[in-house]
Design a protein around this motif. Structure first.
Motif, PDB file in Angstrom:
ATOM      1  N   LEU A   1       0.795  -1.190  -0.083  1.00 40.44           N
ATOM      2  CA  LEU A   1      -0.222  -0.114   0.163  1.00 40.44           C
ATOM      3  C   LEU A   1       0.915   0.786   0.121  1.00 40.44           C
ATOM      4  O   LEU A   1       1.368   1.809   1.013  1.00 40.44           O
ATOM      5  N   THR A   2       1.083   1.697  -1.241  1.00 41.71           N
ATOM      6  CA  THR A   2       2.151   2.817  -1.233  1.00 41.71           C
ATOM      7  C   THR A   2       1.709   4.212  -0.859  1.00 41.71           C
ATOM      8  O   THR A   2       2.439   5.034  -0.771  1.00 41.71           O
ATOM      9  N   GLU A   3       0.453   4.339  -0.713  1.00 41.75           N
ATOM     10  CA  GLU A   3      -0.306   5.764  -0.478  1.00 41.75           C
ATOM     11  C   GLU A   3       0.071   6.026   0.908  1.00 41.75           C
ATOM     12  O   GLU A   3      -0.331   7.035   1.484  1.00 41.75           O
ATOM     13  N   VAL A   4       0.390   4.878   1.834  1.00 42.42           N
ATOM     14  CA  VAL A   4       0.638   5.026   3.164  1.00 42.42           C
ATOM     15  C   VAL A   4       1.961   5.590   3.495  1.00 42.42           C
ATOM     16  O   VAL A   4       2.838   4.762   3.236  1.00 42.42           O
ATOM     17  N   ALA A   5       2.134   6.514   4.512  1.00 40.04           N
ATOM     18  CA  ALA A   5       3.494   6.674   4.954  1.00 40.04           C
ATOM     19  C   ALA A   5       3.724   5.763   6.060  1.00 40.04           C
ATOM     20  O   ALA A   5       2.770   5.560   7.450  1.00 40.04           O
ATOM     21  N   TRP A   6       4.269   4.695   5.971  1.00 42.05           N
ATOM     22  CA  TRP A   6       4.394   3.616   7.057  1.00 42.05           C
ATOM     23  C   TRP A   6       5.879   3.773   7.907  1.00 42.05           C
ATOM     24  O   TRP A   6       6.985   4.508   7.926  1.00 42.05           O
ATOM     25  N   LEU A   7       5.606   3.319   9.265  1.00 42.20           N
ATOM     26  CA  LEU A   7       6.506   3.678  10.272  1.00 42.20           C
ATOM     27  C   LEU A   7       7.752   2.601   9.805  1.00 42.20           C
ATOM     28  O   LEU A   7       7.447   1.323   9.415  1.00 42.20           O
ATOM     29  N   GLY A   8       8.961   2.799  10.286  1.00 43.23           N
ATOM     30  CA  GLY A   8       9.914   2.295   9.914  1.00 43.23           C
ATOM     31  C   GLY A   8      10.874   1.833  11.002  1.00 43.23           C
ATOM     32  O   GLY A   8      10.726   2.268  12.043  1.00 43.23           O
ATOM     33  N   PRO A   9      11.642   0.885  10.953  1.00 42.90           N
ATOM     34  CA  PRO A   9      12.540   0.219  12.209  1.00 42.90           C
ATOM     35  C   PRO A   9      13.921   1.164  12.296  1.00 42.90           C
ATOM     36  O   PRO A   9      13.997   2.052  11.495  1.00 42.90           O
ATOM     37  N   TYR A  10      14.333   1.149  13.489  1.00 45.83           N
ATOM     38  CA  TYR A  10      15.297   2.103  13.910  1.00 45.83           C
ATOM     39  C   TYR A  10      16.506   1.154  14.274  1.00 45.83           C
ATOM     40  O   TYR A  10      16.528   0.193  15.058  1.00 45.83           O
ATOM     41  N   PRO A  11      17.824   1.196  13.510  1.00 47.44           N
ATOM     42  CA  PRO A  11      19.044   0.553  13.670  1.00 47.44           C
ATOM     43  C   PRO A  11      19.687   1.263  15.143  1.00 47.44           C
ATOM     44  O   PRO A  11      20.298   2.168  15.090  1.00 47.44           O
ATOM     45  N   ASP A  12      19.506   0.536  16.087  1.00 49.75           N
ATOM     46  CA  ASP A  12      19.804   1.030  17.313  1.00 49.75           C
ATOM     47  C   ASP A  12      21.423   0.928  18.039  1.00 49.75           C
ATOM     48  O   ASP A  12      21.675   1.233  19.284  1.00 49.75           O
ATOM     49  N   ALA A  13      22.022   0.125  17.234  1.00 48.63           N
ATOM     50  CA  ALA A  13      23.577  -0.106  17.566  1.00 48.63           C
ATOM     51  C   ALA A  13      24.242   1.288  18.153  1.00 48.63           C
ATOM     52  O   ALA A  13      24.241   2.197  17.500  1.00 48.63           O
ATOM     53  N   GLY A  14      24.586   1.139  19.498  1.00 42.37           N
ATOM     54  CA  GLY A  14      25.291   2.333  19.989  1.00 42.37           C
ATOM     55  C   GLY A  14      24.447   3.054  20.549  1.00 42.37           C
ATOM     56  O   GLY A  14      24.927   4.020  21.412  1.00 42.37           O
ATOM     57  N   LEU A  15      23.219   2.982  20.693  1.00 42.07           N
ATOM     58  CA  LEU A  15      22.229   3.629  21.448  1.00 42.07           C
ATOM     59  C   LEU A  15      22.517   3.615  23.012  1.00 42.07           C
ATOM     60  O   LEU A  15      22.615   2.469  23.366  1.00 42.07           O
ATOM     61  N   ALA A  16      22.448   4.648  23.506  1.00 40.04           N
ATOM     62  CA  ALA A  16      22.832   4.674  25.112  1.00 40.04           C
ATOM     63  C   ALA A  16      21.810   4.013  25.843  1.00 40.04           C
ATOM     64  O   ALA A  16      20.527   4.307  25.433  1.00 40.04           O
ATOM     65  N   ALA A  17      22.130   3.347  26.849  1.00 39.43           N
ATOM     66  CA  ALA A  17      21.010   2.834  27.651  1.00 39.43           C
ATOM     67  C   ALA A  17      20.875   3.932  29.117  1.00 39.43           C
ATOM     68  O   ALA A  17      21.867   4.735  29.163  1.00 39.43           O
ATOM     69  N   GLY A  18      19.861   3.951  29.667  1.00 39.05           N
ATOM     70  CA  GLY A  18      19.467   4.767  30.928  1.00 39.05           C
ATOM     71  C   GLY A  18      18.860   6.146  30.193  1.00 39.05           C
ATOM     72  O   GLY A  18      19.176   6.434  29.239  1.00 39.05           O
ATOM     73  N   PRO A  19      18.288   6.944  31.103  1.00 36.67           N
ATOM     74  CA  PRO A  19      17.689   8.181  30.745  1.00 36.67           C
ATOM     75  C   PRO A  19      18.670   9.310  30.428  1.00 36.67           C
ATOM     76  O   PRO A  19      19.826   9.116  30.967  1.00 36.67           O
ATOM     77  N   ALA A  20      18.305  10.139  29.571  1.00 33.94           N
ATOM     78  CA  ALA A  20      19.049  11.217  29.266  1.00 33.94           C
ATOM     79  C   ALA A  20      19.306  12.265  30.149  1.00 33.94           C
ATOM     80  O   ALA A  20      20.265  13.044  30.248  1.00 33.94           O
ATOM     81  N   ALA A  21      18.430  12.264  31.287  1.00 35.73           N
ATOM     82  CA  ALA A  21      18.615  13.131  32.300  1.00 35.73           C
ATOM     83  C   ALA A  21      18.071  12.551  33.721  1.00 35.73           C
ATOM     84  O   ALA A  21      17.039  11.695  33.565  1.00 35.73           O
ATOM     85  N   PRO A  22      18.395  13.013  34.988  1.00 41.85           N
ATOM     86  CA  PRO A  22      17.879  12.404  36.128  1.00 41.85           C
ATOM     87  C   PRO A  22      16.444  12.211  36.187  1.00 41.85           C
ATOM     88  O   PRO A  22      15.517  11.534  36.574  1.00 41.85           O
ATOM     89  N   GLU A  23      15.726  13.510  35.795  1.00 36.39           N
ATOM     90  CA  GLU A  23      14.327  13.783  35.459  1.00 36.39           C
ATOM     91  C   GLU A  23      13.709  12.930  34.744  1.00 36.39           C
ATOM     92  O   GLU A  23      12.215  12.819  34.628  1.00 36.39           O
ATOM     93  N   ALA A  24      14.314  12.402  33.551  1.00 35.83           N
ATOM     94  CA  ALA A  24      13.535  11.450  32.630  1.00 35.83           C
ATOM     95  C   ALA A  24      12.889  10.138  33.046  1.00 35.83           C
ATOM     96  O   ALA A  24      13.408   9.709  34.095  1.00 35.83           O
ATOM     97  N   ARG A  25      11.888   9.906  32.439  1.00 32.50           N
ATOM     98  CA  ARG A  25      11.136   8.670  32.951  1.00 32.50           C
ATOM     99  C   ARG A  25      11.533   7.579  32.081  1.00 32.50           C
ATOM    100  O   ARG A  25      11.694   6.499  32.661  1.00 32.50           O
ATOM    101  N   TYR A  26      11.809   7.615  30.933  1.00 40.13           N
ATOM    102  CA  TYR A  26      12.025   6.613  29.905  1.00 40.13           C
ATOM    103  C   TYR A  26      13.534   6.523  29.652  1.00 40.13           C
ATOM    104  O   TYR A  26      14.080   7.393  29.175  1.00 40.13           O
ATOM    105  N   GLU A  27      13.842   5.223  29.834  1.00 42.75           N
ATOM    106  CA  GLU A  27      15.256   5.048  29.224  1.00 42.75           C
ATOM    107  C   GLU A  27      15.378   5.344  27.650  1.00 42.75           C
ATOM    108  O   GLU A  27      14.277   5.032  26.940  1.00 42.75           O
ATOM    109  N   GLN A  28      16.550   5.450  27.321  1.00 43.89           N
ATOM    110  CA  GLN A  28      16.733   5.859  25.749  1.00 43.89           C
ATOM    111  C   GLN A  28      16.110   4.527  24.801  1.00 43.89           C
ATOM    112  O   GLN A  28      15.679   4.848  23.880  1.00 43.89           O
TER     113      GLN A  28
END
Length: 355
Positions: free
Chosen positions: A128-155
């Motif tokens: 279905l080419t007329e739809v803008a589809w979500l794509g995968p993310y190559p996460d190699a090297g992505l840091a673990a843990g929150p970006a700041a102490p106040e953040a709720r979600y890990e990276q």
């Protein structure tokens, strides 16, 4: 399914957990030294790119947005006075750039967003080419843990498929507010300055965004689920998945799946849920009519993934077909999202074919 076929940017004062400002390079960059500017932004490029992906749901769009944001920052660097961190200022520029893109392009979707699950295998499924589809993310090297102490979600939690897919159901401003607050740890006042609005509006947008996400994001994250599985067992599950696919062993593959498993294949619109429907699809399509498979283990969206290569003819090479992102629950695979398209292999730095 047919197989084979710059505006002024003000400064904010959000917490800085990145590289300290190099004053000498900053002075050189303000004087037009692009190499100095590159040295300043390079340590932050990866996390800025992930932020753009969360906002836009596409690695390709994130590439474009980050390039545009850094160009805006380069042109507007003379107005950066150092009252905040460079990192915080760059997030402001990147967020506004992404908001411009959201306004132009709208949201991205997965098959589950568009229609109910199919009860029977659709052999003639076409992209279905007329739809803008979500794509995968190559996460190699992505840091673990929150970006700041106040953040709720890990990276890594903040790039999981369920989270990014849910973000796409938010208007751009709510998406930005939630990410700046919950992932990056900006305060409501800082976000209001970034968004050129009031703290009341920010708090209201945040409350609405949280309400939507509470309905669409599972209570347990993939990072929590994966931490319950020993590394060796996780490797075994992925290995058993690829081995069963390559052998054409439906029983072995089904044994890895939960009763309520779902399988979708953007850009194909049809998707399947429940062990019976998914088994019927597996037997008739990937294990039945497609050809032979080879796989390379990878990681996407903070989750285990495999790159699948398909050979439709006995004497041909295996060609990159799909990145399968696996969602696990209680040691079994509860969701497979097969992102079809050779362009995904390029983004992951994977070969597009195998001998």
């Amino acid at each position: 399914m047919v197989c084979g076929t710059i505006a002024h940017v003000s400064e904010t004062t959000a917490p800085d957990t990145g590289t300290a400002l190099d004053d000498a390079d900053l002075a050189r960059a303000r004087d037009g030294d692009d190499a100095a500017f590159t040295r300043l932004v390079e340590p932050l490029r990866r996390e800025l790119h992930a932020h753009c992906y969360r906002m836009l749901g596409s690695t390709h769009d994130a590439d474009d947005a980050l390039q545009d944001a850094l160009l805006r920052a380069w042109r507007g660097l003379a107005r950066f006075e150092g009252r905040s961190s460079l990192r915080s200022w760059l997030y402001t520029v990147a967020t506004r750039t992404c908001l411009d893109s959201v306004e132009r392009r709208g949201r991205r979707a997965l098959p589950v967003d568009l229609s109910p699950a199919s009860e029977r295998t659709v052999m003639s499924d076409a992209p279905l080419t007329e739809v803008a589809w979500l794509g995968p993310y190559p996460d190699a090297g992505l840091a673990a843990g929150p970006a700041a102490p106040e953040a709720r979600y890990e990276q890594r939690e903040a790039v999981e498929l369920a989270f990014v897919a849910a973000l796409q159901h938010l208007p751009g401003n709510q998406r930005a507010v939630l990410l700046l607050f919950e992932v990056l740890g900006f305060s409501a006042a800082e976000i209001a300055e970034t968004m050129k609005t009031s703290t009341t509006s920010v708090n209201s947008a945040l409350a609405r965004a949280r309400k939507v996400l509470a309905k669409r994001v599972p209570p347990g994250t993939q990072q929590q689920s994966l931490r319950k599985i020993e590394d060796e067992r996780l490797k075994e599950i992925v290995g058993e998945f690829t081995s069963a696919m390559e052998r054409g062993d439906a029983d072995a593959l089904v044994a890895l799946l939960t009763e309520d498993v779902t399988w979708s294949m953007p850009p194909l619109p049809h998707w399947y849920t429940g062990l019976d429907a998914v088994t019927d699809f597996l037997v008739k399509v990937p294990l039945g009519s497609c050809g032979s498979w080879r796989h390379i283990t990878t990681s996407a969206n903070g989750q285990p993934a495999v790159a699948g290569y398909l050979r439709a003819e006995d004497d041909g090479e295996h060609v990159g077909w799909a990145i399968d992102v696996l969602t696990l629950r209680d040691g079994r695979i509860s969701e497979v999202t097969s992102f079809i398209g050779r362009e995904h292999f390029v983004a992951f730095g994977l070969p597009t074919s195998l001998p």
